[in-house]
Design a protein around this motif. Structure first.
Motif, PDB file in Angstrom:
ATOM      1  N   GLY B  76     -11.374  17.972 104.072  1.00  0.00           N
ATOM      2  CA  GLY B  76     -10.142  18.728 103.850  1.00  0.00           C
ATOM      3  C   GLY B  76      -8.905  17.857 103.955  1.00  0.00           C
ATOM      4  O   GLY B  76      -7.855  18.183 103.385  1.00  0.00           O
ATOM      5  N   TYR B 162     -13.446  24.714  96.198  1.00  0.00           N
ATOM      6  CA  TYR B 162     -12.149  24.288  96.739  1.00  0.00           C
ATOM      7  C   TYR B 162     -11.795  22.890  96.239  1.00  0.00           C
ATOM      8  O   TYR B 162     -10.657  22.611  95.852  1.00  0.00           O
ATOM      9  CB  TYR B 162     -12.195  24.312  98.270  1.00  0.00           C
ATOM     10  CG  TYR B 162     -10.888  23.951  98.934  1.00  0.00           C
ATOM     11  CD1 TYR B 162      -9.807  24.832  98.892  1.00  0.00           C
ATOM     12  CD2 TYR B 162     -10.731  22.750  99.607  1.00  0.00           C
ATOM     13  CE1 TYR B 162      -8.609  24.504  99.499  1.00  0.00           C
ATOM     14  CE2 TYR B 162      -9.540  22.415 100.220  1.00  0.00           C
ATOM     15  CZ  TYR B 162      -8.490  23.298 100.163  1.00  0.00           C
ATOM     16  OH  TYR B 162      -7.298  22.975 100.766  1.00  0.00           O
ATOM     17  N   ASN B 195      -1.450  25.724 101.240  1.00  0.00           N
ATOM     18  CA  ASN B 195      -1.896  25.978 102.609  1.00  0.00           C
ATOM     19  C   ASN B 195      -0.794  26.572 103.478  1.00  0.00           C
ATOM     20  O   ASN B 195      -1.057  27.426 104.318  1.00  0.00           O
ATOM     21  CB  ASN B 195      -2.442  24.694 103.226  1.00  0.00           C
ATOM     22  CG  ASN B 195      -3.845  24.411 102.729  1.00  0.00           C
ATOM     23  OD1 ASN B 195      -4.681  25.293 102.665  1.00  0.00           O
ATOM     24  ND2 ASN B 195      -4.087  23.178 102.331  1.00  0.00           N
ATOM     25  N   THR B 198      -0.297  30.159 102.477  1.00  0.00           N
ATOM     26  CA  THR B 198      -1.419  30.936 102.999  1.00  0.00           C
ATOM     27  C   THR B 198      -1.262  31.210 104.485  1.00  0.00           C
ATOM     28  O   THR B 198      -1.554  32.312 104.954  1.00  0.00           O
ATOM     29  CB  THR B 198      -2.744  30.195 102.757  1.00  0.00           C
ATOM     30  OG1 THR B 198      -2.839  29.878 101.384  1.00  0.00           O
ATOM     31  CG2 THR B 198      -3.920  31.046 103.156  1.00  0.00           C
ATOM     32  N   SER B 199      -0.765  30.216 105.229  1.00  0.00           N
ATOM     33  CA  SER B 199      -0.668  30.461 106.669  1.00  0.00           C
ATOM     34  C   SER B 199       0.497  31.377 107.005  1.00  0.00           C
ATOM     35  O   SER B 199       0.475  32.063 108.019  1.00  0.00           O
ATOM     36  CB  SER B 199      -0.577  29.138 107.441  1.00  0.00           C
ATOM     37  OG  SER B 199       0.567  28.439 107.064  1.00  0.00           O
ATOM     38  N   GLY B 210      -6.266  28.945 100.047  1.00  0.00           N
ATOM     39  CA  GLY B 210      -6.026  28.302 101.335  1.00  0.00           C
ATOM     40  C   GLY B 210      -6.931  28.822 102.439  1.00  0.00           C
ATOM     41  O   GLY B 210      -7.134  28.178 103.457  1.00  0.00           O
ATOM     42  N   HIS B 211      -7.469  30.039 102.246  1.00  0.00           N
ATOM     43  CA  HIS B 211      -8.354  30.616 103.263  1.00  0.00           C
ATOM     44  C   HIS B 211      -9.778  30.087 103.172  1.00  0.00           C
ATOM     45  O   HIS B 211     -10.589  30.346 104.051  1.00  0.00           O
ATOM     46  CB  HIS B 211      -8.426  32.141 103.102  1.00  0.00           C
ATOM     47  CG  HIS B 211      -7.257  32.859 103.670  1.00  0.00           C
ATOM     48  ND1 HIS B 211      -6.846  32.689 104.966  1.00  0.00           N
ATOM     49  CD2 HIS B 211      -6.410  33.762 103.124  1.00  0.00           C
ATOM     50  CE1 HIS B 211      -5.796  33.459 105.187  1.00  0.00           C
ATOM     51  NE2 HIS B 211      -5.504  34.106 104.088  1.00  0.00           N
TER      52      HIS B 211
END
Lengths: 64, 256
Positions: B76, B162, B195, B198-199, B210-211
């Motif tokens: 990642g 991903y 990301n 998403t957060s 992003g999850h």
């Protein structure tokens, strides 16, 4: 930590693979005509910085 | 026909500039490095010393599933960085050097050109990911305990979506700029933004790409593919298709 405590069978593959990477980088370095920057600098970088050195050479050192 | 010619040319180039050797090796090392360091961490701390007399070092050994997920964590961050570095010159480099005009002076379809290059890069990266994850799975089994082979295959399939998503972002950004450094910067910015968004809005965007890695963590532990995971996979695949279409469109309308 005594050397006998380490299970070399576990770490050997990692070391061998890193050695292959280094060897490939050096052979390529010898055979290639021209690099970005002096060749001997790349040789030093490859040998003395494990893992990151050869990767840097492959990405930035080879002239595209 | 035309498509396979471009694809093969790209593959030959990967062999020539030794990408077929070094990318799999680097992914392999990423896959197992964390597992080995974590395993030997107590011993390393002991041998480095500097701890006060009688101090206890209690580092809980991670569960096998947790250990296997460490490989994913490495891909990642470091994996994404390597992909961005490998792909930054994919089209941008050819735009800059003029090879691109040479290729398109022949009747080559833009869509063939983009998708063949995308497929070639994906083949290289996904093969490397497979080798790396396989090694990670093997080491997790040896050092920490059982993780089933089915879990490994599932993890690979889910995570490759991903990775494909990021490869597609990079191909898309490649059509914007001529400078590879710019492509590197913007494509990394892109995935970081995904990301961050998403957060922040994660409660509403439950299907955001992003999850994917956190859902994947759940999958590795329980073995269940939840509805949210399916949804996320669908959204991600949809975005991949959209991005590829846009890449072709941008390239078509580009003034040389």
């Amino acid at each position: 930590m005594g050397l006998e405590d380490i299970n070399w069978a576990l770490i050997a593959p990692l070391i061998i693979v890193e050695m292959i990477l280094l060897a490939v980088a050096l052979i390529d370095l010898i055979r290639i005509e021209e690099t970005n920057g002096p060749k001997w600098v790349w040789a030093v970088i490859c040998i003395f910085i494990s893992l990151i050195g050869p990767v840097l050479y492959f990405i930035f050192g080879r002239r595209q | 026909m035309q498509w396979s010619v471009i694809f093969k040319k790209e593959m030959v180039e990967y062999v020539r500039n030794v990408k077929w050797i070094w990318v799999p090796i680097v992914f392999l090392i990423f896959g197992i490095m964390d597992l080995i360091t974590t395993y030997y961490l107590p011993k390393i701390i002991e041998s480095v010393g500097g701890m006060p007399e009688g101090a206890q070092v209690n580092i809980p050994t991670p569960a096998p599933e947790q250990a296997f997920f460490m490989s994913i964590g490495e891909y990642g961050t470091m994996g994404i960085l390597i992909i961005a570095l490998v792909s930054m010159g994919l089209i941008a480099g050819e735009l800059k050097s003029g090879v691109y005009e040479l290729v398109l002076s022949k009747p080559v379809k833009y869509s063939n050109y983009v998708t063949a290059k995308w497929a070639a890069l994906s083949t290289l990266i996904l093969t490397s990911l497979f080798i790396g994850l396989l090694a990670g799975w093997y080491y997790a089994n040896i050092l920490y305990g059982d993780v089933s082979f089915g879990t490994f295959i599932g993890t690979f399939l889910i995570y490759s979506i991903y990775i494909l998503f990021f490869i597609t972002i990079s191909v898309f950004v490649n059509t914007w700029f001529k400078r590879p450094g710019m492509v590197l910067f913007v494509s990394l910015l892109f995935i970081i933004l995904v990301n961050i968004i998403t957060s922040i809005f994660g409660h509403y965007l439950t299907w955001s790409p992003g999850h994917l890695s956190s859902y994947l963590n759940g999958y590795i532990h329980t073995g269940n593919v939840t509805g949210d995971l399916w949804g996320t996979l669908a959204t991600t695949l949809f975005l991949i298709v959209i991005l590829l279409f846009s890449a072709v469109t941008v390239l078509k309308n580009k003034e040389m």
